[in-house]
Design an enzyme around this catalytic site. Structure first.
Site, short mmCIF file in Angstrom:
data_model
loop_
_atom_site.label_atom_id
_atom_site.label_comp_id
_atom_site.label_asym_id
_atom_site.label_seq_id
_atom_site.Cartn_x
_atom_site.Cartn_y
_atom_site.Cartn_z
N ASP A 30 0.84 -1.19 0.00
CA ASP A 30 0.00 0.00 0.00
C ASP A 30 0.88 1.25 0.00
OD1 ASP A 30 -1.96 -1.80 0.21
OD2 ASP A 30 -2.74 -1.14 2.16
N ASP A 34 0.74 4.24 -2.66
CA ASP A 34 0.47 5.64 -2.30
C ASP A 34 1.58 6.57 -2.79
OD1 ASP A 34 -1.87 4.96 -1.15
OD2 ASP A 34 -1.09 4.86 0.90
N SER A 79 -35.78 -5.80 -17.62
CA SER A 79 -35.73 -6.53 -16.36
C SER A 79 -35.79 -8.02 -16.68
CB SER A 79 -36.87 -6.10 -15.46
OG SER A 79 -38.08 -6.39 -16.09
N LEU A 80 -35.85 -8.82 -15.66
CA LEU A 80 -35.88 -10.26 -15.84
C LEU A 80 -37.17 -10.82 -15.28
CD1 LEU A 80 -32.40 -11.62 -14.67
CD2 LEU A 80 -33.33 -11.60 -16.96
N GLU A 108 -25.72 -18.00 -13.15
CA GLU A 108 -24.93 -17.00 -12.42
C GLU A 108 -25.63 -16.67 -11.12
OE1 GLU A 108 -24.84 -13.56 -14.92
OE2 GLU A 108 -24.05 -14.70 -16.60
N LYS A 110 -27.41 -14.16 -8.62
CA LYS A 110 -28.16 -12.92 -8.78
C LYS A 110 -27.70 -11.99 -7.66
CE LYS A 110 -32.89 -11.19 -9.38
NZ LYS A 110 -32.58 -9.90 -8.85
N ASP A 112 -27.38 -8.83 -5.28
CA ASP A 112 -28.42 -7.98 -4.72
C ASP A 112 -27.90 -6.58 -4.44
OD1 ASP A 112 -30.86 -7.29 -3.81
OD2 ASP A 112 -30.72 -8.34 -1.90
N ARG A 131 -30.09 2.29 -13.77
CA ARG A 131 -31.13 1.69 -14.59
C ARG A 131 -32.27 2.67 -14.86
NH1 ARG A 131 -35.81 -1.22 -14.20
NH2 ARG A 131 -36.07 -2.70 -15.88
N GLU A 168 -23.82 -4.98 -11.48
CA GLU A 168 -24.47 -4.60 -10.24
C GLU A 168 -23.46 -3.88 -9.35
OE1 GLU A 168 -27.51 -5.75 -10.63
OE2 GLU A 168 -28.47 -5.67 -8.66
N TYR A 220 -22.05 -8.57 -15.52
CA TYR A 220 -22.62 -9.84 -15.95
C TYR A 220 -23.29 -9.84 -17.32
CZ TYR A 220 -26.41 -7.48 -13.42
OH TYR A 220 -27.30 -6.55 -12.95
N LYS A 307 -35.42 -16.91 -7.56
CA LYS A 307 -35.12 -16.19 -6.32
C LYS A 307 -35.09 -17.14 -5.14
CE LYS A 307 -36.80 -11.87 -6.32
NZ LYS A 307 -36.31 -10.57 -5.92
N CYS A 401 -48.10 0.79 31.19
CA CYS A 401 -46.88 1.29 30.53
C CYS A 401 -45.64 0.85 31.31
CB CYS A 401 -46.95 2.81 30.43
SG CYS A 401 -45.43 3.54 29.81
N CYS A 404 -44.12 4.24 32.93
CA CYS A 404 -44.76 5.10 33.93
C CYS A 404 -45.92 4.41 34.65
CB CYS A 404 -45.24 6.40 33.29
SG CYS A 404 -46.63 6.17 32.16
N CYS A 419 -49.61 4.23 25.51
CA CYS A 419 -49.61 4.80 26.85
C CYS A 419 -50.21 6.20 26.70
CB CYS A 419 -48.19 4.89 27.40
SG CYS A 419 -48.08 5.98 28.83
N CYS A 425 -45.30 10.76 31.01
CA CYS A 425 -44.45 9.59 30.75
C CYS A 425 -43.09 10.08 30.21
CB CYS A 425 -45.15 8.67 29.74
SG CYS A 425 -44.24 7.18 29.40
S1 IVH Z 1 -28.94 -10.10 -16.37
C1 IVH Z 1 -31.77 -8.53 -19.67
N1 IVH Z 1 -27.54 -11.19 -14.45
O1 IVH Z 1 -31.46 -8.51 -11.41
C2 IVH Z 1 -31.16 -9.16 -18.49
N2 IVH Z 1 -29.11 -9.51 -13.87
O2 IVH Z 1 -34.32 -8.87 -11.75
C3 IVH Z 1 -30.25 -8.26 -17.77
N3 IVH Z 1 -29.15 -8.93 -11.46
O3 IVH Z 1 -31.99 -5.61 -13.31
C4 IVH Z 1 -29.94 -8.69 -16.41
N4 IVH Z 1 -27.57 -10.35 -10.87
O4 IVH Z 1 -30.06 -5.61 -11.64
C5 IVH Z 1 -28.49 -10.30 -14.76
N5 IVH Z 1 -26.19 -12.21 -12.86
C6 IVH Z 1 -27.12 -11.32 -13.17
C7 IVH Z 1 -27.74 -10.50 -12.19
C8 IVH Z 1 -28.74 -9.60 -12.58
C9 IVH Z 1 -28.41 -9.41 -10.45
C10 IVH Z 1 -30.19 -7.93 -11.31
C11 IVH Z 1 -30.16 -6.82 -12.34
C12 IVH Z 1 -31.50 -6.89 -13.02
C13 IVH Z 1 -32.34 -7.61 -12.02
C14 IVH Z 1 -33.48 -8.33 -12.69
#
Ligand code: IVH
Length: 690
Positions: A30, A34, A79-80, A108, A110, A112, A131, A168, A220, A307, A401, A404, A419, A425
């Site tokens: 480090d 630096d 979205s998925l 893969e 997911k 969070d 997004r 993410e 991803y 999920k 309570c 009191c 209360c 109180c």
């Molecule tokens: S693929 C068109 N891969 O989950 C597909 N999404 O519920 C693009 N997320 O908006 C997404 N891990 O924010 C993909 N391995 C992964 C992910 C992932 C988390 C999130 C992402 C997406 C949301 C969908």
């Protein structure tokens, strides 16, 4: 020479940064890092002409606040589809195989966190966009540059001239715990979970704050004309070679059995990961198959998220204790044997109210299942009856309570016990004072919980109005205060008289009147006296005020002791009136308006615009009214009356057009002064997703 040295330092620092944050195998100390960084900083300072936003020196961020521009995604961020059921997942796979035969999948984790799209132009990070609504998001580039695992320049070769990579932004548990610890210490609201913390941090205005919070970014998904020709697995490998952090935990699977095995394995193993995950994403690998499967209006048909069920832990409930809030509300709390849950240690859980305890038949000594929802405090979802001791007895909810001793009451339609001893109180009194001095209310500094308790115990402060009678001589003898801090506190109290009316209203702590409602009420009634005189009907006319809030306001002003406090606050010089509205133009001077129906902005906002532009709001349609602004679901009676009396009707857009002619002219002069060049926000690349 100097220029070359700058370039060499940048390249070296980026490489070591990559080794440290992406590969996890640093090659230099480090200290050495630096030293190189400082050398670069010095050179850049001496030669500002060679600055580069993607220099590693910018990873520490800046204190300048930045506004986030909204920009359009070059490729929409879809979205998925998601499911909690393995059967549904199997159906998804079966459907694909019916159409395509056997195909390969990439499984893969997911992650969070919060989704981000990074654009690279000529191998350099060009911009980072949240997004948003999928079509457009916020440009958070300055903040994302501070995330050390995001490459500012790409390594290797073969990357397309322009492409986007999605992933993410995550907050690892370690950073999350540290951040929340600091927030609690500073008296700030902690984040409910790492996802909110990551999203909240990305929207920080000072990138230096982001730099300190330890975010990470895992990628991803690639998007762009050229990358869409690649199979997903190949694309991930390529991205890794270019320097992106791509999870090592993805797996190429060739059958339903392999997919199911991946899920079973990671539902367990994810508990050992240092960052949060909430499922598995299953994606078709082959680019041609993906193209054939295509998209629904919202999501690709070649990918789905499975999920995980929320993590649960089994632990012993030792004791049920009770908290009394500033409004007198009683909250039962489960005190547990400490247990690990979703990356943190859990010692307490909320039990909500008496009904909840009775419904689950929760008893002291039981083994219980705890689960973390979206909230910071975990909840108990079930009792393990098999482990219940033979001598256990149903829990008896308290009747008085715990602070009191006053018998508790239940108000109609409310699940909680209260209360009712508001002015006797201790916890309620201290809680109300603490609420009043909060940053979002009167923002009085230097008074912590302990000091307020002392002030109350010593008889100096019994309600919020007493604060304004205090002087430094009274304060300084209190333990741990001293002359200097006493004076600071008094100064802060005096300063608070200038806090805007809406914050005072919030600070009064009227039940159910939170920050937003206080703002709406201040906007609508514009003075404390008008609010105090308002009838139930008038209160209900305010946006977001329903019966519960209206009744609570009436109840507050019906109490003699509250009115006395209010009069003393008035005498102390606090602001009882909303600030004068600024006049934006006189485009509507002399015109009167009736506003009716629903609009894209709130009705109060619309009325404010009318006044800001010199117009006048009136309640009912009559012959002397100039315009009726008609929104959605406007009553047919009003329309008929307006037609009969010849009052001109305007849609929201027409009204906006009416005021925007002047506004546009004003804005233009401002913009011209600030931006000599026109910024173009068009899509330089057209194409389909992936
Ligand atoms: S693929 C068109 N891969 O989950 C597909 N999404 O519920 C693009 N997320 O908006 C997404 N891990 O924010 C993909 N391995 C992964 C992910 C992932 C988390 C999130 C992402 C997406 C949301 C969908």
């Amino acid at each position: 020479m100097v220029k070359e040295r700058i370039e060499a330092l940048r390249a070296t620092l980026e490489r070591h940064n990559y080794l440290y944050y992406v590969e996890n195998r640093p090659e230099i100390s480090d200290f050495e890092f630096d030293r190189l960084l400082r050398e670069l900083q010095d050179l850049e300072q001496a030669h500002p002409e060679w600055d580069d936003p993607n220099s590693p020196t910018h990873r520490v961020g800046s204190d300048l606040t930045s506004e986030f521009r909204t920009v359009k995604h070059r490729f929409p961020m879809l979205s998925l589809g998601n499911t909690y059921s393995l059967d549904e997942l199997k159906e998804f796979i079966d459907r694909i195989e019916r159409e395509e035969g056997e195909v390969e999948y990439v499984c893969e984790l997911k992650f969070d966190g919060t989704a981000i799209s990074l654009s690279y132009l000529d191998g350099q990070l060009e911009r980072a966009v949240t997004r948003g609504d999928g079509e457009q998001g916020d440009d958070v580039t300055a903040n994302v540059r501070t995330i050390r695992s995001v490459p500012l320049r790409l390594q290797g070769e073969g990357w397309p001239k322009l492409f986007e990579i999605r992933g993410e932004v995550l907050m690892p548990y370690a950073s999350f715990d540290k951040l929340n610890g600091e927030r609690e210490e500073a008296g700030e609201q902690p984040f409910a979970n790492p996802r909110n913390a990551a999203a909240g941090t990305l929207k920080q205005q000072a990138s230096s704050v982001v730099a300190r919070r330890g975010l990470d970014c895992t990628l991803y998904q690639l998007a762009g004309d050229e990358v869409q020709q690649m199979n997903h697995w190949e694309a991930l490998k390529a991205a890794r070679k270019w320097g992106f952090k791509v999870s090592e935990h993805g797996r190429l699977c060739r059958s339903w059995e392999e997919i199911a095995a991946y899920i079973t394995e990671w539902d367990e193993r994810r508990k050992t990961l240092p960052f949060p995950t909430d499922g598995v994403v299953i994606k078709v690998n082959d680019a041609a198959v993906r193209r054939r499967l295509g998209f629904t209006s919202k999501a690709p048909k070649w990918a789905v998220a499975y999920k995980f069920k929320a993590e649960q832990a089994l632990t012993r409930l030792n004791e049920i204790t009770f908290q009394v809030g500033r409004t007198g509300a009683i909250t039962p709390v489960a005190n547990l044997d400490p247990v690990q849950l979703a990356g943190t240690t859990v010692k307490r859980a909320t039990l909500h109210n008496a009904e909840q305890i009775a419904l689950l038949d929760i008893r002291e000594g039981d083994m219980v299942y705890v689960e973390k929802g979206g909230e910071i405090i975990p909840k108990i979802t079930a009792v393990e009856l098999k482990e219940r001791r033979a001598d256990s007895e149903p829990f008896q909810y308290i009747k008085v309570c715990p602070e009191c001793g006053t018998p508790l009451v239940r108000y109609e339609g409310e699940a909680k016990h209260y209360c009712p001893n508001q002015n006797g109180c201790r916890v309620q009194i201290v809680g109300r004072i603490l609420h009043f001095i909060r940053r979002k209310a009167m923002d009085i500094e230097g008074l912590g919980e302990e000091t307020v308790e002392l002030l109350h115990a010593s008889g100096l402060v019994g309600n919020v109005a007493d604060l304004y009678d205090l002087n430094a001589v009274q304060l300084s003898p209190l333990p741990r205060l001293g002359e200097k801090s006493a004076e600071n506190i008094i100064r802060s109290i005096r300063r608070s008289v200038d806090v805007p009316f809406q914050r005072l209203l919030f600070g009064l702590g009227i039940r159910f009147v939170g920050e937003t409602t206080a703002k709406q009420l201040a906007e609508h009634f514009r003075s404390l006296d008008r609010l105090r005189m308002a009838t139930r009907e008038e209160l209900l006319e305010t946006e977001e005020v329903g019966e519960k809030i209206a009744d609570s306001i009436l109840e507050y002003f019906a109490k003699e002791e509250n009115l006395l406090i209010i009069e003393r606050l008035r005498a102390a010089g606090l602001r009882f009136e909303a600030e004068e509205r600024k006049t934006a133009s006189d485009a509507l001077a002399g015109k009167s308006f009736v506003v009716s129906g629903k609009f894209t902005i709130s009705r109060d906002e619309l009325k404010r615009l009318i006044e800001e532009h010199g117009g006048r709001n009136v309640a009912a349609v009559s012959g002397s009214v100039d315009y009726l602004i008609a929104g959605d679901k406007m009553g047919p009676e009003k329309r008929k009356k307006a037609e009969k009396l010849g009052v001109k009707m305007l849609s929201e857009e027409e009204f906006m057009a009416l005021i925007s002619a002047t506004e546009r002219a004003e804005q233009r002069t401002e913009e011209e002064a600030q931006q000599p060049e026109q910024v173009k926000e068009e899509n330089p690349v057209q194409g389909t997703l992936f």
